[in-house]
Design a protein around this motif. Structure first.
Motif, PDB file in Angstrom:
ATOM      1  N   UNK A 114     -33.044  -7.717 -10.469  1.00 37.29           N
ATOM      2  CA  UNK A 114     -34.279  -8.100 -11.150  1.00 37.29           C
ATOM      3  C   UNK A 114     -34.767  -9.424 -10.568  1.00 37.29           C
ATOM      4  N   UNK A 115     -36.069  -9.513 -10.355  1.00 38.15           N
ATOM      5  CA  UNK A 115     -36.647 -10.697  -9.727  1.00 38.15           C
ATOM      6  C   UNK A 115     -37.681 -11.355 -10.627  1.00 38.15           C
ATOM      7  N   UNK A 163     -34.282  -3.886   0.095  1.00 36.85           N
ATOM      8  CA  UNK A 163     -33.176  -3.856  -0.865  1.00 36.85           C
ATOM      9  C   UNK A 163     -32.573  -5.246  -1.088  1.00 36.85           C
ATOM     10  N   UNK A 164     -32.890  -6.196  -0.220  1.00 36.35           N
ATOM     11  CA  UNK A 164     -32.434  -7.585  -0.377  1.00 36.35           C
ATOM     12  C   UNK A 164     -33.495  -8.345  -1.168  1.00 36.35           C
ATOM     13  N   UNK A 165     -33.474  -8.165  -2.471  1.00 40.32           N
ATOM     14  CA  UNK A 165     -34.565  -8.618  -3.338  1.00 40.32           C
ATOM     15  C   UNK A 165     -34.802 -10.121  -3.243  1.00 40.32           C
ATOM     16  N   UNK A 170     -31.724 -11.661 -12.003  1.00 40.85           N
ATOM     17  CA  UNK A 170     -30.821 -10.840 -12.789  1.00 40.85           C
ATOM     18  C   UNK A 170     -30.120  -9.790 -11.951  1.00 40.85           C
ATOM     19  N   UNK A 171     -28.878  -9.501 -12.333  1.00 43.60           N
ATOM     20  CA  UNK A 171     -28.088  -8.431 -11.729  1.00 43.60           C
ATOM     21  C   UNK A 171     -27.611  -7.556 -12.876  1.00 43.60           C
ATOM     22  N   UNK A 172     -28.052  -6.303 -12.877  1.00 39.29           N
ATOM     23  CA  UNK A 172     -27.715  -5.385 -13.958  1.00 39.29           C
ATOM     24  C   UNK A 172     -26.836  -4.255 -13.416  1.00 39.29           C
ATOM     25  N   UNK A 173     -25.676  -4.059 -14.026  1.00 40.14           N
ATOM     26  CA  UNK A 173     -24.777  -2.969 -13.660  1.00 40.14           C
ATOM     27  C   UNK A 173     -25.081  -1.766 -14.547  1.00 40.14           C
TER      28      UNK A 173
END
Length: 200
Positions: A114-115, A163-165, A170-173
């Motif tokens: 998330x950016x 893909x390299x935002x 945020x990092x969501x699993x």
């Protein structure tokens, strides 16, 4: 001087695949490509949230992120628009180190980045386990500028560079794959440059 260099050395990667993926051209520059405006991010209020299918959700401030062990890395990058740039030097935190902080649950199989500005992109968790996959804040010895994703961007060099935002917050699993921003507009869900997974 043209954007794209004329000579394209035929080199191989350790896995035997050609260093330059099919359909790509080398550049000495770093083209700036993104959709919409550049978000204004103030470091005192910047946060990185790591959440989803984890045992220990955390939120890091900029100061806390920079107290984590920092690593140097060198990698090539490949844009879906056909340019590639070799030997990029980065500084940041390996994704695996961030993953270890939250203790992911067994059902986690994918990651959504998330950016700031609302951008998202999806990456299989299996693609993020190598040491070359990072969250980076420095390129070629200088802090990342906002147009290149600063203060912090993802780095997944085995996939196309969308893909390299940029501007990661945020990092969501998650258990199941779901499309991010460009994937909803027809970009490939995976994005392997060596099999030209650009669209579809």
């Amino acid at each position: 001087m043209s954007l794209f260099g004329g000579s394209q050395p035929r080199e191989s990667r350790p896995d035997g695949r050609p260093r330059l993926p099919p359909g790509q051209r080398l550049t000495d520059g770093w083209p700036v490509l993104h959709y919409g405006g550049i978000p204004k991010i103030e470091l005192p209020s910047w946060e990185l949230r790591i959440f989803g299918l984890v045992e220990n959700e955390i939120t890091l401030s900029w100061e806390q992120f920079n107290t984590l062990p920092q690593k140097d890395s060198r990698s090539d990058i490949h844009c879906v628009t056909t340019w590639s740039k070799y030997d990029n030097d980065w500084v940041g935190v390996p994704f695996a180190d961030l993953q270890a902080l939250v203790h992911i649950k067994p059902e986690a199989q994918h990651v959504i980045f998330h950016s700031y500005g609302g951008y998202t992109t999806n990456v299989p968790l299996s693609e993020l386990q190598g040491a070359e996959n990072m969250l980076v804040h420095t390129h070629a010895g200088q802090p990342l500028t906002p147009d290149h994703g600063g203060p912090l961007r993802g780095l997944v060099p085995a996939l196309y560079f969308w893909k390299s935002a940029k501007w990661v917050r945020g990092i969501e699993f998650v258990a199941s794959d779901r499309p991010g921003f460009w994937e909803m507009y027809g970009y490939h869900m995976h994005g392997d440059p060596w099999t030209e997974e650009r669209y579809g």
